[in-house]
Every structure is written in C-alpha cells, then in structure tokens.
Design a protein around this motif. Structure first.
Motif, short mmCIF file in Angstrom:
data_model
loop_
_atom_site.label_atom_id
_atom_site.label_comp_id
_atom_site.label_asym_id
_atom_site.label_seq_id
_atom_site.Cartn_x
_atom_site.Cartn_y
_atom_site.Cartn_z
N LEU A 1 73.64 -90.07 29.06
CA LEU A 1 72.47 -90.79 28.58
C LEU A 1 72.74 -91.49 27.25
CD1 LEU A 1 69.58 -88.28 29.42
CD2 LEU A 1 70.11 -90.42 30.57
N SER B 1 76.34 -92.10 35.31
CA SER B 1 75.85 -93.39 34.81
C SER B 1 75.49 -94.32 35.96
CB SER B 1 76.91 -94.04 33.92
OG SER B 1 77.23 -93.22 32.83
N VAL C 1 74.48 -95.05 28.81
CA VAL C 1 73.28 -95.71 29.36
C VAL C 1 72.38 -96.22 28.24
CG1 VAL C 1 71.22 -95.43 30.79
CG2 VAL C 1 73.36 -94.35 31.47
N LEU C 2 71.89 -95.31 27.40
CA LEU C 2 70.91 -95.70 26.39
C LEU C 2 71.48 -96.72 25.42
CD1 LEU C 2 68.13 -95.23 25.09
CD2 LEU C 2 69.18 -93.39 23.73
N ILE D 1 72.07 -93.50 37.51
CA ILE D 1 70.94 -94.00 36.72
C ILE D 1 70.85 -95.52 36.79
CG2 ILE D 1 69.96 -94.09 34.41
CD1 ILE D 1 71.30 -91.43 33.81
#
Length: 748
Positions: free
Chosen positions: A266, A57, A270-271, A60
């Motif tokens: 993800l 994480s 994150v998303l 990103i």
C-alpha cells in the motif's frame, strides 16, 4: 467551462495546502514502507519478496483501474511492448532491492528517491548546451558531490558491534553469491558497492520511465500501462518465486508476514504512485519534486534514528520476537547527514525555474517600433555542457607546445601515482602510500601550470584589458613558494634525523619505487628542459593613433602594439623546477638506499636530504626573484641600457623639446609595456612624432607603447581646467627649462 469546476491545475496560491500535505504524508508513509521492506528482505528471498508485492499491487490496481474493460483494445504488438516494459521494470526493481539489502533503507532513500525532473535537469546541465545556465550546472555538481560524500565520508557501521562477513541479505542463491564474490574481489565493501549500484539504478530508472511515456500514450494512459505492466511482472516472477520456495524455508510463518507485506504494497507501490500523480496534475512539477524530496529525506533521517532503538517495536508491524532477531546494522553517520543536506540543496537548485528575462521600454525607433533593453539570461554568456567544455579545453591544450608538454607529463604522473597508491594499499606499505600522495601534490602544481598556460592565451576583455599573460608569472611565483616550503620542511626533518637516524625497512621495495619515479621524472626533465629553453609563442601588433585639436590646443595621440614572442616564461620554469626537485629526490633516495643497504650508513639518508633541500632552494631563488620583480612592475633589467639610449634618440628628434613621465615595465616574460609624454613645438605633426617614437622603442622590444604628445595649447588647456596652480606652474617651469618661450601663464 473549467473556471468553476474542479478540473485542471490549481491556480497558484489557491487550495495548494491540502495537496502539499497529502504529498508529505504519502512520502513519509513510503519511507516507513521502505524500512519495512528492508526487514522483510532479511526473512524472504529477494525474488519472492518482489513477486508478492507485485502480485498484491496488481490485485489492487486491477480493481482501481480496470485496464481490461476500460479503454481501447490493446493490439498484439502493444502487448509485446508492455511485456518488454515489464521485463525491464523487474530488472530495475530487483537491482533496487538488492541495493537496499547492501546499504540499508536510509541510504537507499537518499540515493534512489529522486524525481525524474531533478535527474534530467542535472544530466542536461552536464551533457547538453541547453542545461539552464550555471545555476543548473552547480546543482548537478552538488548532486554528484553528495554521492561522492556518501562514498568517502559515510562510515556505515556501529563501532561497538562486531560485523559478520555478509550482514545483509540472503546468500542461498548462487547468483547472489557470485555478485558478492565480484564485489569482494574489487575491494569494495557491501555499503560502497550498494551506493554505486543505487546511483546507476537511479539513472536507469529515470531513462526507463521517460522511455515508457510514448508507450503509455499508445495503450491509453500511464495508469493503465502501470497496472498491466505490474500484472505481467508478477507473472514473470511467478515461476522463479515458486522454484525458490521448494528448497528454501522461511524462519517464520507466512501469516506473520501478511501485515508487513500489506503495508509495503500500500505505502510503497500503490499509495505513493497515485498521490504523486494527483499532485503532479494539480501542482507544478518542480514544486512536487522539491516538496516530495525534502519530505522523504527528512522522514528517512528521522526514522533511521529510532529504527535501531527499542522504540522500534512500537513502530513496526512485524512480530516483536522477529524484530529482536533482525536487529539493525546500519548506523547514522556524519557523512550520510552531509550527503542528505547536499542532496536537498542540489534538488532545490535543479527544481528552480530559470531566471526570467526582464525587459524595459526605453523608447521608439524612427520607424515607430518599440525599443527594449533586456537583462537576465539574454545578457549572460553562452553556456556550454561539461563535455563541450572538456573537448574545447583539450583542443586548446594540444594546440600549444607548452600546455601540450605539461598535459602529457601530467597524465604520466597521474598513472604512476595511481600505480603507486594501488601497490601501497596492496602491500600495506605506508611509505608508498605517503609517496603516492606526494606525487598527487606534485600533480596539483602541474594542473596549476597547465591552467596558467591556457589562461595566458585568453583574449583581453573590458575588465582585463591587458589580457591574462601575467597569470604565468603568478603561477611561477606560487610554484616557487611551494618549492621553498618543501625545501624548508625537508631540511628541518633532515636536521632532526641527522642526530637520530631512524631505521629504514623494506629497502628493496623503496629502491624499486624510487627507480620508477626517477624514470618518470627524467621524462619530465627532457620535456620541460626543451620547453624551458624554447617556449612557443605567437604575436600580433596593432598601431593606431588619434589627436584632439581643440580651442585650447590640446593634442593627445596613442600608439598601441602587442606581441607575444617565443622564449622562456616563469610558468614553465616553475614546472621545470618542480620536476627537477622530484628528480633530485629520487636520486637522493636511490643513493641513500644503496649506501644503507651496502654499508649500513643510516646517516646517508639525512645527508642526502639536506643536499637536495639546499639544491632546491638555490634553484628556486632566481625564479622567485625574477617573478617578484615582474609583479612589482620593475623595468626589464636586460633593457635598462637600451631604454636609456632610446630616450636619448627621442630627444634628438626634430621638433621634440623634452619628455616626461617615462614608465616601462615587464607585463610578462615576453611582453614589455611603456608610456611616455613627449613635449613638442607647436608646428610639429603629432602623428609623425608618434610613429617615430614607437619605431625607436619597437627596435628594443617595447611593442606596447602609449605616447602622449603635448604642445603649448595643452598647458593652456590644463591651466583653464585645473584648480591647482602648482601643477600648472610646474609644467610651465619645465617648458622654460628646455628653452621654450612663455606659454602666456602669469606667475605670482
């Protein structure tokens, strides 16, 4: 400038659907990532898992946010605060993942995936006086009820599959071995301990995220703080993760786990964070919380139904051979579905905005200022928090002798009930457990009596103009009915056992518990016998009168007095009889136990039970009779002769011709109410008659009396208003019967 651009919040009703759809998709993907995380935690140690997802994480986030090159320079004290923020974040995430291993992904989603606004609204409704009214309190209570349902009604197991000793998680770490040892020593299963842990972690996470708002402003925004804190978290976990990798081996290659870890990073870390931030900026926060919660709950329920199915191989990103080895231990149950429904209802209530105040222009004042009338929250009662209500209730309980005695004995009874249930579960004794629930039933009678004692002191309202004193009578009547049911059931069971006495085991254990119960009930007997014979009281009286002198000569006067004196009441008598019934039961059990143990007389148990049932029934009948007569508005039996003598005194007063419609009834055990119509001569002063009549009845204990004084003008007034000649004729004939001349009404 902003009207034509894309900045700012989207106006209500314009362009909302894309953001709502994006939020639903991101929450669904987050649920999928949580289910993948649960499978990964069976293969990878919890600390190593958290290190990998934090490292991925942060990689990103560093690219997206560039926290070192953008924004102002971060000072050393701010770095220390960010480090402290990262430490607490690691602790919360570790506890969250540990709860995930304990009770599975579905229950983790239902317990942990709640918006901050929902939890804060519930806490504010429970613990502050600005909680948003009764609707928010209902939402908070429903939220807690959903957690309780998951604890009590959720059977988290497959009945046809044998369960290993510790089906979830890894036990290679001494730390987790110690945690499991503590859980097992408390008698909690892995599932129930995970429910409690996740609920506590949810509260801690909400407090943690709200406490970090000030820090996010100091360092240049919430996203910059999130990226830096994630990076520091990976650095903090790195030594621990590498240390575990030296003596722990993974059953499968790390390369086969790259794709599942990428999905988790993800979709979960994150998303979801970015999508929720965007939707919160574009939409209203309550709407984001409501849509997000419903989406994630429904997605978790749907995914849970297929995660243990062979179709799972086509859904997960893991190797199919690994999926077959992992399995799925957590079953869908009615309790978890019920909890999900209650969670959604509670979220809807807690996310809904408070009702707006409506104002209507009704005119203008003499100074020209507009006048409005308000409806809605401005006219509602002042709301108090749960803690404030509890404190006020305890203060009212301790102020009065009756309620104080009931409360003390209730606490003692609850303690003994808890001890009895615990000892019954520990020794696997069904008799002790059933007796414990019987004691719990007795506690409900005490709670009802306590609440009735409190309600009896409430002030009179517009709707309940006589106050709530009759609640004590109703409580005593209901308690009496309970005792009749108990006596009847005991008598019926005893008759059956009289012809077929059953064998009784564990006599020493039964005798011990009966002696302890007798001691507890003797305390209640001593307390309530005094309260039964000398109940505390308070009194107030008020007298006022008014008369209407009209062209028709109508006079109407009232006198109202109200008093609460000391004396026994039906509520305390009902509580006393409940305690007496339990005492007789304990005595009967002790006597029958001794007879059975010494002489083997099994018939002694039903004989003692029949005797106890008859005693209970005989003692409760006077209570039912007295309370039912009061509820039927019967005149007080002890005052019948005194009321007759008082009416004769009224007739002997100067100026009194007669009286009609005398009504006297007992409002409560200490309050007697009466109404009477008195006919007087035209020259008599109404107020003098009112004061004399009230004084006469006050001497015999009728201190709430309404007196209506009637003269000739009253009958003339009635003859002009009423369309029923029969009523006027009856009143006129009554005036003639007492020797008064005609009032001028013609007769046909």
């Amino acid at each position: 400038m902003l009207s034509g651009g894309s900045l700012g919040r989207v106006e209500k009703g314009t362009g909302l659907f894309p953001y709502i759809l994006l939020l639903i998709v991101s929450k669904t993907l987050r649920v999928f990532g949580i289910f993948e995380s649960y499978d990964l935690l069976k293969l990878v140690h919890l600390v190593q898992f958290l290190f990998i997802v934090k490292l991925g994480s942060s990689s990103i986030l560093l690219v997206l946010q560039r926290p070192f090159s953008s924004g102002r320079r971060i000072t050393k004290p701010q770095w220390m605060r960010i480090l402290r923020h990262a430490v607490f974040g690691c602790i919360i995430n570790l506890l969250w993942l540990f709860g995930l291993t304990l009770c599975g992904p579905l229950r983790t989603v239902l317990l942990f995936e709640h918006a901050d606004i929902v939890v804060l609204a519930g806490a504010s409704a429970l613990f502050t006086s600005q909680g948003g009214g009764t609707s928010k309190t209902r939402g908070a209570v429903l939220f807690l009820l959903a957690v309780v349902c998951m604890l009590l009604f959720d059977m988290d197991e497959f009945p046809d599959q044998p369960q290993p000793q510790h089906p979830e998680g890894h036990h290679d770490s001494n730390l987790f071995h110690a945690v499991y040892y503590v859980i097992s020593s408390l008698g909690l299963s892995d599932h129930k301990s995970g429910v409690v842990l996740l609920f506590l972690v949810l509260c801690a996470n909400v407090g943690y995220r709200n406490a970090s708002k000030r820090l996010s402003l100091d360092v240049g925004g919430a996203k910059r703080l999130h990226s830096l804190s994630t990076l520091l978290s990976a650095g903090l976990l790195c030594p621990w993760a590498f240390f575990l990798s030296f003596y722990q081996t993974v059953d499968h290659t790390w390369m086969s786990l790259v794709l599942p870890f990428l999905v988790v990073v993800l979709f979960v870390f994150v998303l979801d964070y970015y999508v929720e931030s965007i939707c919160t900026n574009k939409l209203e926060a309550p709407r984001v919380a409501w849509v997000g919660s419903v989406s994630i709950f429904l997605a978790a329920l749907l995914l849970s139904t297929v995660w243990g199915h062979p179709y799972r191989k086509g859904l997960t990103t893991m190797n199919k051979d690994v999926v077959e080895v992992l399995g799925y231990e957590h079953a869908m149950s009615g309790g978890v579905v019920l909890s999900a429904v209650i969670f959604m209802i509670a979220t809807k209530i807690l996310c809904s905005p408070p009702s707006k105040t409506k104002e209507n222009l009704v005119g203008y004042s003499s100074a020209g200022m507009p006048l409005f009338n308000f409806t809605g929250d401005d006219l509602s009662l002042t709301q108090h928090s749960i803690m404030t209500t509890v404190r006020n209730g305890l203060r009212q309980i301790l102020e009065e002798y009756d309620s104080r005695q009931i409360f003390y004995f209730l606490c003692l009874n609850l303690v003994f009930t808890f001890v009895e249930l615990t000892y019954g579960v520990w020794t696997n004794s069904l008799g002790l457990i059933s007796d414990g629930f019987h004691m719990l039933f007795d506690c409900t009678a005490l709670v009802m009596g306590l609440y009735a004692a409190l309600m009896a002191r409430w002030k009179a309202t517009r709707l309940y103009s006589y106050g709530y004193g009759r609640v004590e009578i109703l409580s005593g009547f209901v308690n009496g009915l309970f005792l009749v049911v108990i006596a009847g059931s005991v008598f019926t069971e005893a008759i059956q056992r009289l012809f077929d006495p059953p064998d009784i085991h564990h006599m020493e254990r039964l005798l011990t518990v009966s002696i302890l119960g007798l001691l507890v009930n003797l305390v209640g007997i001593l307390a309530f016998s005094h309260a039964h014979s000398h109940a505390a009281g308070h009194g107030h009286a008020q007298d006022h009168g008014h008369s209407h002198d009209k062209k028709h000569g109508h006079g109407h006067s009232h006198n109202h007095g109200h008093s609460h004196g000391g004396g026994a009441n039906a509520n305390m008598k009902g509580v006393f009889l409940h305690v007496l019934a339990d005492t007789l039961g304990s005595v009967g059990v002790i006597v029958s136990s001794l007879l059975i143990e010494q002489f083997g007389w099994l018939i002694a148990d039903p004989i003692c039970s029949i005797f106890i049932a008859v005693m209970i029934f005989a003692s409760v009948m006077p209570l039912l009779k007295d309370s039912s007569l009061i509820l039927l508005l019967r005149a007080p039996g002890c005052k019948e002769q005194e009321i007759a003598e008082a009416l004769n005194k009224v007739l002997s007063m100067d100026g009194v011709l007669s009286y009609r419609d005398p009504h006297f009834w007992q409002h409560s055990s200490t309050v007697t109410i009466g109404t009477i119509h008195v006919q007087v001569t035209p020259e008599t002063l109404e107020q003098r008659i009112v004061s004399q009549v009230c004084a006469v009845f006050k001497e015999i204990g009728v201190q709430n009396l309404t007196v209506q004084v009637e003269k000739d003008e009253y009958f003339l007034h009635m003859s002009g208003l009423t369309s029923s000649y029969r009523e006027v004729l009856e009143m006129t004939q009554h005036m003639h019967s007492v020797g008064h001349p005609s009032d001028g009404t013609k007769t046909i």
